[in-house]
Every structure is written in C-alpha cells, then in structure tokens.
Write a protein that holds these residues in place. Structure first.
Motif, PDB file in Angstrom:
ATOM      1  N   ALA A 122       0.837  -1.205   0.000  1.00  0.00           N
ATOM      2  CA  ALA A 122       0.000   0.000   0.000  1.00  0.00           C
ATOM      3  C   ALA A 122       0.870   1.252   0.000  1.00  0.00           C
ATOM      4  O   ALA A 122       0.578   2.235  -0.702  1.00  0.00           O
ATOM      5  CB  ALA A 122      -0.932  -0.005   1.212  1.00  0.00           C
ATOM      6  N   LEU A 123       1.950   1.228   0.771  1.00  0.00           N
ATOM      7  CA  LEU A 123       2.861   2.373   0.799  1.00  0.00           C
ATOM      8  C   LEU A 123       3.561   2.550  -0.549  1.00  0.00           C
ATOM      9  O   LEU A 123       3.809   3.677  -0.996  1.00  0.00           O
ATOM     10  CB  LEU A 123       3.886   2.195   1.923  1.00  0.00           C
ATOM     11  N   ARG A 125       2.217   1.798  -3.465  1.00  0.00           N
ATOM     12  CA  ARG A 125       1.206   2.424  -4.333  1.00  0.00           C
ATOM     13  C   ARG A 125       1.045   3.911  -3.981  1.00  0.00           C
ATOM     14  O   ARG A 125       0.859   4.743  -4.874  1.00  0.00           O
ATOM     15  CB  ARG A 125      -0.141   1.705  -4.184  1.00  0.00           C
ATOM     16  N   TYR A 126       1.133   4.228  -2.689  1.00  0.00           N
ATOM     17  CA  TYR A 126       1.015   5.632  -2.265  1.00  0.00           C
ATOM     18  C   TYR A 126       2.128   6.483  -2.861  1.00  0.00           C
ATOM     19  O   TYR A 126       1.885   7.560  -3.429  1.00  0.00           O
ATOM     20  CB  TYR A 126       1.044   5.718  -0.742  1.00  0.00           C
ATOM     21  N   VAL A 127       3.361   5.988  -2.741  1.00  0.00           N
ATOM     22  CA  VAL A 127       4.494   6.757  -3.281  1.00  0.00           C
ATOM     23  C   VAL A 127       4.419   6.839  -4.800  1.00  0.00           C
ATOM     24  O   VAL A 127       4.654   7.904  -5.394  1.00  0.00           O
ATOM     25  CB  VAL A 127       5.836   6.122  -2.841  1.00  0.00           C
ATOM     26  N   ALA A 128       4.059   5.727  -5.447  1.00  0.00           N
ATOM     27  CA  ALA A 128       4.005   5.700  -6.915  1.00  0.00           C
ATOM     28  C   ALA A 128       2.962   6.665  -7.468  1.00  0.00           C
ATOM     29  O   ALA A 128       3.154   7.247  -8.539  1.00  0.00           O
ATOM     30  CB  ALA A 128       3.706   4.281  -7.387  1.00  0.00           C
ATOM     31  N   ILE A 129       1.850   6.856  -6.749  1.00  0.00           N
ATOM     32  CA  ILE A 129       0.765   7.698  -7.255  1.00  0.00           C
ATOM     33  C   ILE A 129       0.844   9.126  -6.736  1.00  0.00           C
ATOM     34  O   ILE A 129       0.625  10.084  -7.488  1.00  0.00           O
ATOM     35  CB  ILE A 129      -0.597   7.068  -6.886  1.00  0.00           C
ATOM     36  N   CYS A 130       1.184   9.275  -5.460  1.00  0.00           N
ATOM     37  CA  CYS A 130       1.189  10.614  -4.852  1.00  0.00           C
ATOM     38  C   CYS A 130       2.515  11.344  -5.029  1.00  0.00           C
ATOM     39  O   CYS A 130       2.541  12.583  -5.044  1.00  0.00           O
ATOM     40  CB  CYS A 130       0.841  10.516  -3.364  1.00  0.00           C
ATOM     41  N   ILE A 217      -2.979   1.066   5.891  1.00  0.00           N
ATOM     42  CA  ILE A 217      -3.528   0.836   4.555  1.00  0.00           C
ATOM     43  C   ILE A 217      -4.620   1.853   4.248  1.00  0.00           C
ATOM     44  O   ILE A 217      -4.666   2.428   3.150  1.00  0.00           O
ATOM     45  CB  ILE A 217      -4.075  -0.606   4.446  1.00  0.00           C
ATOM     46  N   SER A 218      -5.497   2.102   5.220  1.00  0.00           N
ATOM     47  CA  SER A 218      -6.591   3.062   5.023  1.00  0.00           C
ATOM     48  C   SER A 218      -6.054   4.465   4.777  1.00  0.00           C
ATOM     49  O   SER A 218      -6.517   5.169   3.861  1.00  0.00           O
ATOM     50  CB  SER A 218      -7.520   3.065   6.243  1.00  0.00           C
ATOM     51  N   LEU A 219      -5.068   4.871   5.568  1.00  0.00           N
ATOM     52  CA  LEU A 219      -4.489   6.208   5.389  1.00  0.00           C
ATOM     53  C   LEU A 219      -3.833   6.338   4.018  1.00  0.00           C
ATOM     54  O   LEU A 219      -3.947   7.387   3.355  1.00  0.00           O
ATOM     55  CB  LEU A 219      -3.467   6.492   6.494  1.00  0.00           C
ATOM     56  N   SER A 220      -3.151   5.288   3.581  1.00  0.00           N
ATOM     57  CA  SER A 220      -2.511   5.312   2.264  1.00  0.00           C
ATOM     58  C   SER A 220      -3.549   5.503   1.167  1.00  0.00           C
ATOM     59  O   SER A 220      -3.375   6.327   0.252  1.00  0.00           O
ATOM     60  CB  SER A 220      -1.728   4.020   2.023  1.00  0.00           C
TER      61      SER A 220
END
Length: 315
Positions: A122-123, A125-130, A217-220
């Motif tokens: 999840a982290l 995906r967070y870095v890749a998108i944000c 996961i939710s925060l991400s």
C-alpha cells in the motif's frame, strides 16, 4: 479406527489432530477442494516467483513485494495442507509436541507477515501515485529489502511468545486437538490450567497487527484517492486507479476471511465447531490460491511476460 478418548498425562509427546469434528465421514470429499486449492497455490506462486526472477522488466518495488507475498503464501499453505491431507487421506492424526509448536509459529507468524506485506505494498502504491517523481529514489532495492526484514521480524517477535506460553501448562485432560492444524487457542484449551494470559495475549496480537496494518492501509488509500480525484482527466483517474485494483482485491481476500474467522471464534458461541475450523482453513488457503491469479490477470506486465515465456516454449 483411531480412539479419540481422553487420556491422563502431564507432558504429551504428541498431539492428535482430530480433523473437522462431526464431519469425519466427509474428510475425503472435503480434501478434494482443499487439495485443489493447494495445487493451484503452489503452481501460481512458483510461476509468479519464476517470472519475476527471469524478467528484468519486473525488477521494481511492487514486484519485489509481490515475490515476498508469494513466498509467504507458499509457507502458509505448506505449513498446514500436507499434514491436513495426511489426516484426511491416511488417518495419520499424530503430530509431535515440538512439531505442533513449530507449525503454530509458522502459521501465526506468517499470517502477520502477510498483513505487513500488504501495508508495504500500500505504501508502494502511495508513493508511486502521490509522489511519482520520488518513487525510484525512495523505494530503492535496499529500502525494499529492509522493509521485508522488518515485516518478517515483527511477525516473528509478536508470535514467538506463543510456544513458550503453550509449554507452560500441564496437559492432563486430553491430547486431542479438535482442529486440522495446531491453532494456538485450540491447543491451549486442552491445558488443565488458567489460560487467560494466552487468550489475552493472542487477542492483543490480533488487534495490534490488524488494527495497525488496517490503519496504515486506510491512510494510504485516503491519500491515493485524494490524489486520483484531483486529476483533471477521467481516463487518467481510471488508469491510475486500475494500478491499485490488484492490491485492493488481495487486501479484501486476506482480511475478509480472517475477520469472519476471528469474529465467529470470539463472539459467536453457538456457531458449530466445524464452521470455525472450515473458516480457519479458508483463511489460510484461499488467499495463497487467489493472489497469483489476481496479479496474473490484472497486471499487464506479468501477462506479457507469461505470454512471451509460453510463446518462446512453443516456438
């Protein structure tokens, strides 16, 4: 026919895995879907590992984490299925005390590891998108390896007390475990002692792991959704969201059976024992079977590599 009558002893050399109580006559039939799921899990996860190893285009953080997830799934399913099938097929119910403790550690530790890996993914995906421009510099191979080690150590550290707590108690009631594998609470309930500490510690570990991991996961995904819906183009939003589809499916497949198993075991006193055990087995078998299928179907890079591999073999 194996005698399941209770015997009096203090330190058992072996436990007897009963299988699925009240469904003994159906063991052979139940073993068919279980064995099929195990075969699919083995083939799918080994194929995923092989593809990621040989295809350099897949040597990036998301697929490194996927490799770790595949290894974890192989360990989880292999730690339970072979012994379970020996019970179902050959009526070989005995398991040594130390083998039982080892199986217990593997099952509970790597369940925690799988949950931790879903957080790491999840982290990613967070870095890749944000923060796409910082993705390659932030999630280097070294960082991914360290994240994997941290997840493994957290899973082991939290579960290591379980076998020591199990060894503390005298077992003078019975050595018959009403389960298909050495689940922690199923074993300690056989002790002729106050096992409140085991129950409380087990509950605390579950709440800590699931609560912490679900929160991250939710925060991400809150941040991911905020970023995605800020994109001007509908096509861009859909394309970005599709990159998270596989991960979201895997999260749901892991946590939903786990939640049902946990809630039925803790709060539903009138649920039949065989229902608890079937849910516990589904929780350990379904994710390892479906994870490689989901990533294989929904991830274009893996599809292309698999097709290329088979075309090369054919030609």
């Amino acid at each position: 026919m194996l005698d399941f009558n209770s015997t009096a002893f203090t330190n058992p050399n072996t436990f007897i895995l009963m299988g699925i109580p009240s469904l003994e006559d159906l063991h052979i039939w139940i073993s068919i879907p279980f064995c099929s799921m195990y075969v699919v899990a083995l083939m799918g996860n080994i194929l995923i590992l092989f593809i990621i190893k040989i295809e350099t285009v897949l040597h990036e953080p998301m697929f490194y984490f996927l490799s770790m997830l595949a290894i974890t799934d192989l360990i989880l399913s292999t730690s339970t299925l072979p012994k379970m099938l020996s019970v179902f097929w050959f009526n070989y119910h005995e398991i040594s005390f130390h083998a039982c403790l080892t199986q217990m550690v593997f099952i509970h530790a790597f369940s925690g590891v799988e949950s931790g890996l879903l957080v790491a993914m999840a982290l990613d995906r967070y870095v890749a998108i944000c923060n796409p421009l910082r993705h390659s510099s932030t999630l280097t191979s070294s960082v991914v390896a360290k994240a994997g080690i941290v997840v493994l150590l957290c899973g082991l550290v939290l579960v290591i007390p379980h076998p020591f707590l199990v060894r503390m108690w005298p077992y003078c009631r019975s050595n018959v475990v009403p389960h298909t594998y050495c689940e922690h609470m199923a074993v300690v309930k056989l002790a002729c002692a106050d096992i409140s500490i085991n129950s409380l510690y087990s509950l605390a570990v579950i709440i800590l792991i699931v609560g912490t991991d679900a929160t991250f996961i939710s925060l991400s995904y809150v941040q991911i959704l905020h970023t995605v819906f800020s994109l001007p183009s509908k096509d861009a939003r859909l394309k970005t969201l599709s990159t998270c589809g596989s991960h979201v499916c895997v999260i749901l497949i892991f946590y939903i059976p786990a939640l049902f198993s946990f809630l039925s075991h803790r709060f539903s006193k009138h649920t039949p024992c065989h229902t608890h055990i079937l849910l516990a087995n589904i929780y350990l078998l379904v994710p390892p079977m479906l994870n490689p299928i989901i990533y294989g179907v929904r991830t274009k890079q893996i599809q292309d590599c698999v097709l290329q591999l088979f075309m090369t073999k054919i030609s």
